[in-house]
Design a protein around this motif. Structure first.
Motif, PDB file in Angstrom:
ATOM      1  N   UNK A  43      -6.042   8.685  -0.144  1.00 25.29           N
ATOM      2  CA  UNK A  43      -6.211   7.615  -1.123  1.00 25.29           C
ATOM      3  C   UNK A  43      -5.296   6.469  -0.715  1.00 25.29           C
ATOM      4  N   UNK A  44      -5.855   5.283  -0.659  1.00 24.76           N
ATOM      5  CA  UNK A  44      -5.094   4.065  -0.389  1.00 24.76           C
ATOM      6  C   UNK A  44      -4.920   3.354  -1.723  1.00 24.76           C
ATOM      7  N   UNK A  45      -3.693   3.223  -2.151  1.00 23.81           N
ATOM      8  CA  UNK A  45      -3.379   2.581  -3.433  1.00 23.81           C
ATOM      9  C   UNK A  45      -2.722   1.238  -3.136  1.00 23.81           C
ATOM     10  N   UNK A  46      -3.345   0.160  -3.584  1.00 28.21           N
ATOM     11  CA  UNK A  46      -2.859  -1.191  -3.320  1.00 28.21           C
ATOM     12  C   UNK A  46      -2.286  -1.758  -4.608  1.00 28.21           C
ATOM     13  N   UNK A  47      -0.993  -1.986  -4.609  1.00 25.34           N
ATOM     14  CA  UNK A  47      -0.342  -2.605  -5.755  1.00 25.34           C
ATOM     15  C   UNK A  47      -0.195  -4.093  -5.465  1.00 25.34           C
ATOM     16  N   UNK A  48      -0.967  -4.940  -6.167  1.00 26.15           N
ATOM     17  CA  UNK A  48      -0.931  -6.369  -5.885  1.00 26.15           C
ATOM     18  C   UNK A  48       0.390  -7.018  -6.318  1.00 26.15           C
TER      19      UNK A  48
ATOM     20  N   UNK B  19       0.829  -1.203   0.000  1.00 24.07           N
ATOM     21  CA  UNK B  19       0.000   0.000   0.000  1.00 24.07           C
ATOM     22  C   UNK B  19       0.863   1.253   0.000  1.00 24.07           C
ATOM     23  N   UNK B  20       0.385   2.268  -0.704  1.00 28.36           N
ATOM     24  CA  UNK B  20       0.889   3.629  -0.530  1.00 28.36           C
ATOM     25  C   UNK B  20      -0.318   4.501  -0.191  1.00 28.36           C
ATOM     26  N   UNK B  21      -0.079   5.482   0.659  1.00 30.13           N
ATOM     27  CA  UNK B  21      -1.142   6.391   1.092  1.00 30.13           C
ATOM     28  C   UNK B  21      -0.755   7.802   0.704  1.00 30.13           C
ATOM     29  N   UNK B  22      -1.731   8.527   0.156  1.00 27.99           N
ATOM     30  CA  UNK B  22      -1.465   9.882  -0.304  1.00 27.99           C
ATOM     31  C   UNK B  22      -2.739  10.709  -0.263  1.00 27.99           C
ATOM     32  N   UNK B  23      -2.580  12.007  -0.127  1.00 27.49           N
ATOM     33  CA  UNK B  23      -3.723  12.901  -0.268  1.00 27.49           C
ATOM     34  C   UNK B  23      -3.965  13.227  -1.746  1.00 27.49           C
ATOM     35  N   UNK B  24      -2.953  13.008  -2.590  1.00 32.48           N
ATOM     36  CA  UNK B  24      -3.087  13.267  -4.027  1.00 32.48           C
ATOM     37  C   UNK B  24      -4.187  12.401  -4.625  1.00 32.48           C
ATOM     38  N   UNK B  25      -5.172  13.025  -5.224  1.00 33.90           N
ATOM     39  CA  UNK B  25      -6.256  12.306  -5.880  1.00 33.90           C
ATOM     40  C   UNK B  25      -7.285  11.710  -4.939  1.00 33.90           C
ATOM     41  N   UNK B  26      -7.170  11.976  -3.648  1.00 31.61           N
ATOM     42  CA  UNK B  26      -8.077  11.360  -2.676  1.00 31.61           C
ATOM     43  C   UNK B  26      -9.527  11.777  -2.904  1.00 31.61           C
ATOM     44  N   UNK B  27      -9.767  13.054  -3.129  1.00 29.71           N
ATOM     45  CA  UNK B  27     -11.147  13.537  -3.325  1.00 29.71           C
ATOM     46  C   UNK B  27     -11.750  12.963  -4.606  1.00 29.71           C
ATOM     47  N   UNK B  28     -10.959  12.918  -5.679  1.00 31.10           N
ATOM     48  CA  UNK B  28     -11.454  12.352  -6.937  1.00 31.10           C
ATOM     49  C   UNK B  28     -11.760  10.865  -6.782  1.00 31.10           C
ATOM     50  N   UNK B  29     -10.894  10.157  -6.072  1.00 31.19           N
ATOM     51  CA  UNK B  29     -11.114   8.731  -5.827  1.00 31.19           C
ATOM     52  C   UNK B  29     -12.401   8.539  -5.039  1.00 31.19           C
ATOM     53  N   UNK B  30     -12.571   9.311  -3.972  1.00 31.26           N
ATOM     54  CA  UNK B  30     -13.781   9.206  -3.162  1.00 31.26           C
ATOM     55  C   UNK B  30     -15.023   9.496  -3.999  1.00 31.26           C
ATOM     56  N   UNK B  31     -14.979  10.524  -4.810  1.00 25.61           N
ATOM     57  CA  UNK B  31     -16.115  10.877  -5.670  1.00 25.61           C
ATOM     58  C   UNK B  31     -16.491   9.684  -6.562  1.00 25.61           C
ATOM     59  N   UNK B  32     -15.493   9.067  -7.199  1.00 25.30           N
ATOM     60  CA  UNK B  32     -15.771   7.924  -8.072  1.00 25.30           C
ATOM     61  C   UNK B  32     -16.316   6.737  -7.283  1.00 25.30           C
ATOM     62  N   UNK B  33     -15.810   6.521  -6.073  1.00 28.96           N
ATOM     63  CA  UNK B  33     -16.284   5.413  -5.249  1.00 28.96           C
ATOM     64  C   UNK B  33     -17.738   5.629  -4.821  1.00 28.96           C
ATOM     65  N   UNK B  34     -18.072   6.849  -4.454  1.00 34.62           N
ATOM     66  CA  UNK B  34     -19.453   7.165  -4.078  1.00 34.62           C
ATOM     67  C   UNK B  34     -20.381   6.912  -5.259  1.00 34.62           C
ATOM     68  N   UNK B  35     -19.988   7.345  -6.433  1.00 32.92           N
ATOM     69  CA  UNK B  35     -20.816   7.131  -7.616  1.00 32.92           C
ATOM     70  C   UNK B  35     -20.925   5.648  -7.950  1.00 32.92           C
ATOM     71  N   UNK B  36     -19.827   4.916  -7.780  1.00 32.08           N
ATOM     72  CA  UNK B  36     -19.817   3.465  -8.082  1.00 32.08           C
ATOM     73  C   UNK B  36     -20.711   2.681  -7.121  1.00 32.08           C
ATOM     74  N   UNK B  37     -20.614   2.953  -5.829  1.00 38.69           N
ATOM     75  CA  UNK B  37     -21.314   2.151  -4.826  1.00 38.69           C
ATOM     76  C   UNK B  37     -22.690   2.689  -4.449  1.00 38.69           C
ATOM     77  N   UNK B  38     -22.917   3.971  -4.601  1.00 36.82           N
ATOM     78  CA  UNK B  38     -24.207   4.555  -4.232  1.00 36.82           C
ATOM     79  C   UNK B  38     -25.024   4.994  -5.445  1.00 36.82           C
ATOM     80  N   UNK B  39     -24.503   4.759  -6.635  1.00 37.08           N
ATOM     81  CA  UNK B  39     -25.189   5.131  -7.882  1.00 37.08           C
ATOM     82  C   UNK B  39     -25.517   6.613  -7.946  1.00 37.08           C
TER      83      UNK B  39
END
Length: 153
Positions: free
Chosen positions: A128-133, A89-109
């Motif tokens: 933003x939590x970025x998981x590199x498998x 995992x890497x954690x960053x504030x970069x792109x966090x709001x955009x990621x959250x916005x997309x997640x809300x739209x994905x899971x809450x329609x």
């Protein structure tokens, strides 16, 4: 580079992760060395998972302390299928709001619900939590569960 193992091809894994909207289950270590599991919304793109959480959430602190994780994304109805694996995992504030916005739209329609509005409140500080498998292992029990319906489970 991610190692893909199991039932599905890399393309099949990507399709499953794009189409499945159950949370990712993320396992990490707490500072005392004990294990901790948390469920988070995710998006999968360009071979990585991205999640968002409040900057002061316990899981963010745990991941800053130890970036090694295990994960699971699997269906909750028969026939069960999914993926599991491990990564970093890497954690960053970069792109966090955009990621959250997309997640809300994905899971809450959408963003019209009170939950969506609370999550997207400007006062919330997100990361933003970025998981590199490292490894993704896919599994599918459709064949062995072919005579079991979702109502039987």
């Amino acid at each position: 580079m991610t190692e893909f193992r199991g039932t599905w091809s890399e393309d099949d894994v990507e399709i499953f992760l794009q189409e499945t909207t159950v949370p990712i289950r993320l396992a990490t270590h707490r500072p005392d060395g004990s294990l901790w599991v948390v469920t988070l919304w995710y998006r999968y793109r360009d071979g990585v998972f991205e999640c968002a959480t409040q900057a002061d959430a316990a899981v963010a602190g745990f991941l800053r302390n130890d970036p090694s994780v295990a994960f699971d994304v699997s269906t909750n109805r028969v026939p069960y299928s999914g993926i599991r694996g491990n990564g970093t995992v890497t954690i960053s504030t970069d792109g966090a709001r955009d990621t959250l916005q997309e997640l809300v739209e994905r899971y809450l329609d959408g963003t019209d619900s009170s939950l969506a509005q609370w999550l997207l409140d400007d006062e919330r500080e997100e990361v933003r939590i970025r998981i590199e498998p490292s490894t993704i292992y896919s599994w599918d029990y459709a064949e062995r569960m072919r005579d079991v319906s979702a109502t039987d489970a």
